[in-house]
Design a protein around this motif. Sequence first.
Motif, PDB file in Angstrom:
ATOM      1  N   PHE A   2       9.720 -48.744 -25.352  1.00 13.52           N
ATOM      2  CA  PHE A   2       9.299 -47.432 -24.461  1.00 13.52           C
ATOM      3  C   PHE A   2      10.844 -47.219 -24.344  1.00 13.52           C
ATOM      4  CE2 PHE A   2       8.140 -46.247 -20.623  1.00 13.52           C
ATOM      5  CZ  PHE A   2       7.315 -45.205 -21.037  1.00 13.52           C
ATOM      6  N   LEU A   3      11.411 -48.071 -23.265  1.00 17.58           N
ATOM      7  CA  LEU A   3      12.430 -47.957 -22.274  1.00 17.58           C
ATOM      8  C   LEU A   3      13.738 -47.538 -23.074  1.00 17.58           C
ATOM      9  CD1 LEU A   3      12.773 -51.168 -20.372  1.00 17.58           C
ATOM     10  CD2 LEU A   3      12.012 -48.578 -19.185  1.00 17.58           C
ATOM     11  N   ASP A   4      14.150 -47.835 -24.071  1.00 18.14           N
ATOM     12  CA  ASP A   4      15.272 -47.640 -25.351  1.00 18.14           C
ATOM     13  C   ASP A   4      15.108 -45.972 -25.471  1.00 18.14           C
ATOM     14  OD1 ASP A   4      15.829 -49.487 -25.047  1.00 18.14           O
ATOM     15  OD2 ASP A   4      15.810 -50.246 -27.078  1.00 18.14           O
ATOM     16  N   ARG A   5      13.701 -45.828 -25.896  1.00 20.61           N
ATOM     17  CA  ARG A   5      13.541 -43.418 -26.200  1.00 20.61           C
ATOM     18  C   ARG A   5      13.385 -43.093 -25.116  1.00 20.61           C
ATOM     19  NH1 ARG A   5      14.428 -40.486 -28.195  1.00 20.61           N
ATOM     20  NH2 ARG A   5      12.980 -38.816 -29.035  1.00 20.61           N
ATOM     21  N   LEU A   6      13.077 -44.017 -23.753  1.00 20.07           N
ATOM     22  CA  LEU A   6      12.784 -43.165 -22.312  1.00 20.07           C
ATOM     23  C   LEU A   6      14.260 -42.660 -22.332  1.00 20.07           C
ATOM     24  CD1 LEU A   6      11.493 -42.186 -19.651  1.00 20.07           C
ATOM     25  CD2 LEU A   6      11.993 -43.888 -18.982  1.00 20.07           C
ATOM     26  N   THR A   7      15.181 -43.747 -21.935  1.00 15.24           N
ATOM     27  CA  THR A   7      16.427 -43.741 -21.900  1.00 15.24           C
ATOM     28  C   THR A   7      17.035 -42.592 -22.868  1.00 15.24           C
ATOM     29  OG1 THR A   7      17.150 -45.348 -22.517  1.00 15.24           O
ATOM     30  CG2 THR A   7      16.967 -45.557 -20.301  1.00 15.24           C
TER      31      THR A   7
ATOM     32  N   GLU B 136      -7.869 -33.313  -0.531  1.00  8.32           N
ATOM     33  CA  GLU B 136      -7.474 -33.095  -2.033  1.00  8.32           C
ATOM     34  C   GLU B 136      -6.537 -34.104  -1.734  1.00  8.32           C
ATOM     35  OE1 GLU B 136      -8.174 -33.505  -4.937  1.00  8.32           O
ATOM     36  OE2 GLU B 136      -9.488 -32.255  -5.438  1.00  8.32           O
ATOM     37  N   MET B 137      -6.700 -35.927  -1.798  1.00  6.06           N
ATOM     38  CA  MET B 137      -4.647 -36.593  -1.256  1.00  6.06           C
ATOM     39  C   MET B 137      -4.063 -37.412  -1.879  1.00  6.06           C
ATOM     40  SD  MET B 137      -6.111 -37.056   2.329  1.00  6.06           S
ATOM     41  CE  MET B 137      -6.237 -34.730   1.849  1.00  6.06           C
ATOM     42  N   GLY B 138      -3.065 -37.980  -1.826  1.00  8.86           N
ATOM     43  CA  GLY B 138      -2.219 -38.361  -2.967  1.00  8.86           C
ATOM     44  C   GLY B 138      -2.864 -39.852  -4.011  1.00  8.86           C
ATOM     45  N   GLY B 139      -1.502 -40.530  -4.331  1.00  8.94           N
ATOM     46  CA  GLY B 139      -2.290 -41.262  -5.501  1.00  8.94           C
ATOM     47  C   GLY B 139      -0.979 -41.851  -6.110  1.00  8.94           C
ATOM     48  N   LYS B 140      -1.358 -42.970  -6.511  1.00 10.04           N
ATOM     49  CA  LYS B 140      -0.428 -44.063  -7.211  1.00 10.04           C
ATOM     50  C   LYS B 140      -0.758 -44.543  -8.277  1.00 10.04           C
ATOM     51  CE  LYS B 140       3.918 -46.174  -7.137  1.00 10.04           C
ATOM     52  NZ  LYS B 140       5.069 -45.466  -6.245  1.00 10.04           N
ATOM     53  N   SER B 141      -1.452 -42.995  -9.306  1.00  9.80           N
ATOM     54  CA  SER B 141      -1.691 -43.897 -10.635  1.00  9.80           C
ATOM     55  C   SER B 141      -1.245 -44.584 -11.800  1.00  9.80           C
ATOM     56  CB  SER B 141      -2.041 -42.253 -11.101  1.00  9.80           C
ATOM     57  OG  SER B 141      -2.844 -41.482  -9.554  1.00  9.80           O
ATOM     58  N   PRO B 142      -1.841 -44.814 -12.119  1.00 10.42           N
ATOM     59  CA  PRO B 142      -1.721 -45.890 -13.426  1.00 10.42           C
ATOM     60  C   PRO B 142      -1.698 -45.118 -14.763  1.00 10.42           C
ATOM     61  CG  PRO B 142      -3.925 -46.348 -12.689  1.00 10.42           C
ATOM     62  CD  PRO B 142      -3.091 -45.484 -12.469  1.00 10.42           C
ATOM     63  N   MET B 143      -0.103 -45.527 -15.548  1.00 15.62           N
ATOM     64  CA  MET B 143      -0.540 -44.640 -17.163  1.00 15.62           C
ATOM     65  C   MET B 143      -0.577 -45.779 -17.658  1.00 15.62           C
ATOM     66  SD  MET B 143       2.294 -42.178 -18.174  1.00 15.62           S
ATOM     67  CE  MET B 143       2.664 -40.919 -17.065  1.00 15.62           C
ATOM     68  N   ILE B 144      -1.170 -46.083 -18.898  1.00 14.15           N
ATOM     69  CA  ILE B 144      -0.963 -47.861 -19.680  1.00 14.15           C
ATOM     70  C   ILE B 144      -0.844 -47.431 -21.328  1.00 14.15           C
ATOM     71  CG2 ILE B 144      -2.622 -49.856 -20.417  1.00 14.15           C
ATOM     72  CD1 ILE B 144      -4.705 -49.183 -17.901  1.00 14.15           C
ATOM     73  N   VAL B 145       0.711 -47.990 -21.612  1.00  5.18           N
ATOM     74  CA  VAL B 145       0.400 -47.395 -23.062  1.00  5.18           C
ATOM     75  C   VAL B 145      -0.005 -48.675 -23.692  1.00  5.18           C
ATOM     76  CG1 VAL B 145       2.799 -47.293 -24.037  1.00  5.18           C
ATOM     77  CG2 VAL B 145       2.556 -45.973 -21.936  1.00  5.18           C
ATOM     78  N   PHE B 146      -0.083 -49.046 -24.455  1.00  6.36           N
ATOM     79  CA  PHE B 146      -0.440 -50.069 -25.505  1.00  6.36           C
ATOM     80  C   PHE B 146       0.627 -49.848 -26.963  1.00  6.36           C
ATOM     81  CE2 PHE B 146      -4.608 -50.051 -22.919  1.00  6.36           C
ATOM     82  CZ  PHE B 146      -4.628 -50.781 -22.946  1.00  6.36           C
ATOM     83  N   ASP B 147       0.595 -51.284 -27.196  1.00  8.30           N
ATOM     84  CA  ASP B 147       1.153 -51.528 -28.433  1.00  8.30           C
ATOM     85  C   ASP B 147       1.311 -50.786 -29.118  1.00  8.30           C
ATOM     86  OD1 ASP B 147      -0.323 -52.619 -29.790  1.00  8.30           O
ATOM     87  OD2 ASP B 147      -0.033 -54.648 -29.329  1.00  8.30           O
ATOM     88  N   ASP B 148      -0.187 -49.432 -29.466  1.00 10.97           N
ATOM     89  CA  ASP B 148      -0.092 -49.229 -30.408  1.00 10.97           C
ATOM     90  C   ASP B 148       0.205 -47.981 -30.678  1.00 10.97           C
ATOM     91  OD1 ASP B 148      -2.635 -48.749 -29.262  1.00 10.97           O
ATOM     92  OD2 ASP B 148      -3.848 -48.814 -31.030  1.00 10.97           O
ATOM     93  N   ALA B 149       0.070 -47.469 -29.056  1.00 10.58           N
ATOM     94  CA  ALA B 149       0.542 -45.793 -29.340  1.00 10.58           C
ATOM     95  C   ALA B 149       1.814 -45.578 -29.988  1.00 10.58           C
ATOM     96  CB  ALA B 149       0.525 -46.321 -27.261  1.00 10.58           C
ATOM     97  N   ASP B 150       1.851 -44.173 -29.826  1.00  8.30           N
ATOM     98  CA  ASP B 150       2.882 -42.914 -30.348  1.00  8.30           C
ATOM     99  C   ASP B 150       4.047 -43.370 -29.179  1.00  8.30           C
ATOM    100  OD1 ASP B 150       3.018 -40.353 -31.881  1.00  8.30           O
ATOM    101  OD2 ASP B 150       4.702 -40.892 -30.620  1.00  8.30           O
ATOM    102  N   ILE B 151       5.063 -44.087 -29.669  1.00  5.09           N
ATOM    103  CA  ILE B 151       5.704 -44.342 -28.078  1.00  5.09           C
ATOM    104  C   ILE B 151       6.100 -42.899 -27.964  1.00  5.09           C
ATOM    105  CG2 ILE B 151       8.375 -45.540 -27.307  1.00  5.09           C
ATOM    106  CD1 ILE B 151       5.680 -47.396 -27.953  1.00  5.09           C
ATOM    107  N   ASP B 152       6.684 -42.528 -28.914  1.00  3.31           N
ATOM    108  CA  ASP B 152       7.507 -41.194 -28.135  1.00  3.31           C
ATOM    109  C   ASP B 152       5.935 -39.781 -27.451  1.00  3.31           C
ATOM    110  OD1 ASP B 152       9.947 -39.238 -28.478  1.00  3.31           O
ATOM    111  OD2 ASP B 152      10.435 -39.888 -30.763  1.00  3.31           O
ATOM    112  N   ASN B 153       5.242 -39.626 -27.805  1.00  3.63           N
ATOM    113  CA  ASN B 153       4.185 -39.226 -26.952  1.00  3.63           C
ATOM    114  C   ASN B 153       3.879 -40.119 -26.074  1.00  3.63           C
ATOM    115  OD1 ASN B 153       3.507 -36.454 -29.296  1.00  3.63           O
ATOM    116  ND2 ASN B 153       1.919 -38.210 -30.135  1.00  3.63           N
ATOM    117  N   ALA B 154       4.114 -41.372 -25.914  1.00  2.00           N
ATOM    118  CA  ALA B 154       4.211 -42.208 -24.346  1.00  2.00           C
ATOM    119  C   ALA B 154       5.345 -41.642 -23.315  1.00  2.00           C
ATOM    120  CB  ALA B 154       3.944 -43.684 -24.975  1.00  2.00           C
ATOM    121  N   VAL B 155       5.880 -42.268 -24.194  1.00  2.00           N
ATOM    122  CA  VAL B 155       7.539 -41.458 -23.453  1.00  2.00           C
ATOM    123  C   VAL B 155       7.251 -39.493 -22.842  1.00  2.00           C
ATOM    124  CG1 VAL B 155       9.979 -40.798 -23.599  1.00  2.00           C
ATOM    125  CG2 VAL B 155       8.936 -43.296 -24.217  1.00  2.00           C
ATOM    126  N   GLY B 156       6.927 -38.755 -23.479  1.00  2.00           N
ATOM    127  CA  GLY B 156       6.865 -37.627 -23.061  1.00  2.00           C
ATOM    128  C   GLY B 156       5.626 -37.883 -22.225  1.00  2.00           C
ATOM    129  N   GLY B 157       4.685 -38.287 -22.341  1.00  2.00           N
ATOM    130  CA  GLY B 157       3.499 -38.212 -21.031  1.00  2.00           C
ATOM    131  C   GLY B 157       4.000 -38.847 -19.767  1.00  2.00           C
TER     132      GLY B 157
END
Length: 485
Positions: free
Chosen positions: A301-306, A251-272
Amino acid sequence: MTYQPQPQASHFIDGAYVEDTAGAPIPVIFAADGEEIARLHAGTPAIVDRAITAAQAAQKDWAKWSPRERGRVLTRAAQIIRERNEDLSQLETLDTGKPIQETTVADATSAADALEYFGGLAATLTGEHIPLGEDWVYTIREPLGVCVGIGAWNYPTQIACWKAAPALACGNAMVFKPSEMTPLCALKVAEILIEAGLPKGVFNVVQGMGETGAALVADPRVAKVSLTGSVPTGQKVYAAAAAGMKHVTMEMGGKSPMIVFDDADIDNAVGGAINGNFYSTGQVCSNGTRVFVQRSVRDAFLDRLTERLKGAVIGDPREPETNIGPMVSERQMQIVLGYIEKGKAEGATLVAGGNRLNRPGFFVEPTVFADVTDTMTIAREEIFGPVMSVLDFDDEDEAIARANDTQFGLSAGVFTRDLSRAHRVIGALEAGSCFINSYNDAPVEAPFGGVKMSGVGRENSRAAIEHYSQMKSVYVRMGDVEAPF
Ligand code: NDP
């Protein structure tokens, strides 16, 4: 906190605490203030030998127990762990520096889940009957023998039990070496297993640095190695295991991607993104540290995240309201600060954080970089700290190609309301543990592990059984034996 962390001794072998002060000292530092809270000793060659000898002797008898009785011991241990969750969580917080609000729900409890799950599974593990006309073959699922578990420092209780539970359920014995950074928790697991009725010698803990781990892996009496750690360590351990043709789970490390599409629930994506970058102060192997956000929702996305980051409480991990604790060690903090400097120097835009906190302990602010490109160091290397990289993209094919452009393949996540797209994209991503409209859930029922350089084999779920047992097949002839002469 009332917990007295000083352990009775460094190692736990053959059902009892064992000390050998000839081993190199291992100071245990509380990461929130830099103070030494315990002092242990690394295992000497004599300690390593004693642990493997004890495990080998105990395993033979343990394998003869009925699987249901073995399972009962594990479920009893799970129950004790749940009853002592508060004390164990406090110890985990002292060992790792992780906030008590996390350790209370994610560490001892996850260990108990594993013991309960594999305890329940033990009696269901069977071979099969394969009819061949008059003759038949039957298979017997057998344990491997003595297994070695080697842990990283981010989840010391959970890692010990994710390895021990399936190993013990299958009738193996284990020698577990915790990370030298977090040596305390596995000792408690050993104590509790004995209290639950585990025969002495079936689960042993030996402390030490890399060389102790290497000695365990090289011992010819060891049949299997399960390592949670970095890719360079994994390569060394895998090679050493190969020399003895040993089974491995890596079980090694990673640099995993999380992809947020424009139709996503932005608050959920920020939570993720928050869960997938800042939980355990970012010291999680499966973290989604490359957050690909479709260009049209990038600013939202960035506004909600910050905005949400302003609510993060950084501080003493023993306080219940603290969300973000220190890095595990001064060294890890310096590594993370080094990556933050590289991010700035290579032209990423610092959107939040970026500094060490001006207080004792190894605190780094949760940090967000925007305008990150695929070639920047912070987008290519595993940082293992609270540093999120936000990358922009235009369309699905581009996001998939860029997400897969890495040597790692542990995890991947997709946020979208279009479920056809969600399944299509997840199907195309090269990763072992994936999430749709979520991030970093790791229930024991789900297989966990990576592809590419992120690992070999799977922990948890029924899949783990395959990695802690082997099949014996028996051909049964009912008629006479035909021979050419
Ligand atoms: P390391 O690879 O440095 O160490 C992992 C363990 O291996 C430690 O116990 C270490 O001992 C031991 N070790 C080091 N060298 C050897 C050797 N030659 N032979 C045998 N054992 C050895 O990882 P970290 O502890 O720094 O943990 C962070 C890494 O773990 C990250 O890359 C992270 O992604 C990964 N990880 C992966 C997870 C997964 O499930 N995929 C989960 C959690 C973390 P010591 O450190 O005491 O010297």
